[in-house]
Scaffold this active site. Structure first.
Site, PDB file in Angstrom:
ATOM      1  N   ASP A  92      44.062  21.974  14.145  1.00  0.00           N
ATOM      2  CA  ASP A  92      42.918  22.745  13.678  1.00  0.00           C
ATOM      3  C   ASP A  92      41.705  21.802  13.656  1.00  0.00           C
ATOM      4  OD1 ASP A  92      41.029  24.069  12.202  1.00  0.00           O
ATOM      5  OD2 ASP A  92      42.462  24.835  10.711  1.00  0.00           O
ATOM      6  N   SER A 139      34.110  30.539  21.208  1.00  0.00           N
ATOM      7  CA  SER A 139      33.489  30.600  22.539  1.00  0.00           C
ATOM      8  C   SER A 139      32.568  31.799  22.719  1.00  0.00           C
ATOM      9  CB  SER A 139      34.570  30.597  23.607  1.00  0.00           C
ATOM     10  OG  SER A 139      35.316  31.780  23.502  1.00  0.00           O
ATOM     11  N   TYR A 197      25.983  31.065  18.364  1.00  0.00           N
ATOM     12  CA  TYR A 197      26.928  30.338  19.213  1.00  0.00           C
ATOM     13  C   TYR A 197      26.159  29.389  20.150  1.00  0.00           C
ATOM     14  CZ  TYR A 197      29.684  29.897  23.524  1.00  0.00           C
ATOM     15  OH  TYR A 197      30.302  29.422  24.654  1.00  0.00           O
ATOM     16  N   ARG A 243      23.906  39.237  36.795  1.00  0.00           N
ATOM     17  CA  ARG A 243      23.817  38.008  35.992  1.00  0.00           C
ATOM     18  C   ARG A 243      24.929  37.026  36.353  1.00  0.00           C
ATOM     19  NH1 ARG A 243      25.111  35.430  30.888  1.00  0.00           N
ATOM     20  NH2 ARG A 243      26.813  36.865  30.447  1.00  0.00           N
TER      21      ARG A 243
HETATM   22  C1  15L Z   1      30.052  31.912  27.302  1.00  0.00           C
HETATM   23  O1  15L Z   1      29.593  30.895  26.797  1.00  0.00           O
HETATM   24  C2  15L Z   1      31.340  32.496  26.852  1.00  0.00           C
HETATM   25  O2  15L Z   1      32.218  31.516  26.341  1.00  0.00           O
HETATM   26  C3  15L Z   1      32.009  33.320  27.904  1.00  0.00           C
HETATM   27  O3  15L Z   1      33.028  34.081  27.296  1.00  0.00           O
HETATM   28  C4  15L Z   1      31.055  34.230  28.673  1.00  0.00           C
HETATM   29  O4  15L Z   1      30.734  35.324  27.913  1.00  0.00           O
HETATM   30  C5  15L Z   1      29.836  33.478  29.163  1.00  0.00           C
HETATM   31  O5  15L Z   1      29.305  32.607  28.200  1.00  0.00           O
HETATM   32  C6  15L Z   1      28.681  34.365  29.629  1.00  0.00           C
HETATM   33  O6  15L Z   1      27.616  33.807  29.882  1.00  0.00           O
HETATM   34  O7  15L Z   1      28.820  35.570  29.723  1.00  0.00           O
END
Ligand code: 15L
Length: 264
Positions: free
Chosen positions: A49, A73, A134, A172
């Site tokens: 962890d 993420s 994030y 995109r």
């Molecule tokens: C990210 O940083 C994510 O971890 C991934 O799951 C995608 O969603 C990606 O970006 C994105 O740009 O869509």
């Protein structure tokens, strides 16, 4: 590099990179907070962890280089982002330095710069424009990497990863798609390339629709083998990209429109 640690080995990228790195280094230590199955040949498995100091010490012990994919993420509550992505990454770096780790590859994200408009060419030297909490944690990780390179002499590669899934399916992601092979190549450069201090590069394949000028990666020796161009016709013939006005205007897409109240 004798022993390399791969964090986040249960994630979408982690699972595929684990396979791509099989038998590349004498020992691959794979880790996640959830079960990742038994160790394959040449692997060590550690369930850990990132918010537990004792786990972090165990993780980095005897390691030469780290590919840090672990953490959250996608967008999450601030308290979790703070705990896992910000505090966890800081503490991992601290323990890594103490344990004598020489190289780190930091999985940054395109969401560190997701509020730039589509069409604007970025090369990694621009100011951050995170598109969510994030993304903000990824900006922190890039700054942390610079600090650990400047202050402690670690060699670090921050990779702003684009869309690392099997295929590209929207305009995109035609721009941001990266194959697991190309991303693994970049990670290996970050671990193996002599003389690395800290660089920020884009984790993107050789896509003609990209908004990213990846000259820094190419200077380091990156030679992408794949391209999203194979899906251009399919994407253009398909349904329009989903998302509101903001998502469709900026590079970060839907990440940018969560709770959006401003003017892009
Ligand atoms: C990210 O940083 C994510 O971890 C991934 O799951 C995608 O969603 C990606 O970006 C994105 O740009 O869509």
């Amino acid at each position: 590099m004798r022993r390399v640690l791969l964090t986040g080995a249960a994630g979408g990228i982690g699972r595929r990179m684990r396979k791509a790195l099989a038998n590349v280094y004498p020992v691959l230590r794979v880790s996640d907070v959830v079960d990742i199955g038994p160790a394959a040949d040449g692997e060590e498995v550690m369930i850990a962890d990132l918010t537990d100091p004792a786990d972090l010490k165990r993780l980095v012990d005897g390691v030469d280089g780290i590919i840090h994919l672990g953490g959250l993420s996608v967008e999450n509550e601030w308290s979790d982002i703070l705990k896992v992505n910000i505090d966890g990454t800081y503490r991992l770096y601290e323990e890594a330095y103490e344990a004598g780790v020489r190289r780190i590859v930091f999985a940054s994200s395109n969401h560190a710069v997701g509020f730039y408009p589509r069409g604007q060419i970025l090369d990694g030297t621009e100011r951050p424009r995170p598109d969510c909490r994030y993304g903000l944690s990824k900006v922190f990780g890039e700054a942390l990497s610079q600090y650990f390179a400047d202050n402690y002499g670690l060699g670090i590669l921050s990779i702003r990863i684009g869309w690392c899934f099997e295929k590209s399916d929207t305009p995109r992601t035609l721009g941001s798609w990266v194959s697991i092979g190309d991303l693994t190549q970049l990670c290996r450069l970050g671990l193996e390339m002599p003389g690395l201090h800290h660089e920020i590069v884009f984790g993107v394949s050789d896509n003609s629709r990209t908004w990213w000028d990846n000259r820094t990666a190419r200077r380091l020796g990156y030679a992408p083998q794949d391209s999203s161009d194979q899906w251009i016709a399919e994407v253009e013939a398909g349904a329009p990209e989903p998302g509101n006005e903001v998502a469709l205007a900026v590079q970060g897409g839907p990440f940018a429109s969560t709770g959006y109240e401003g003017d892009p």
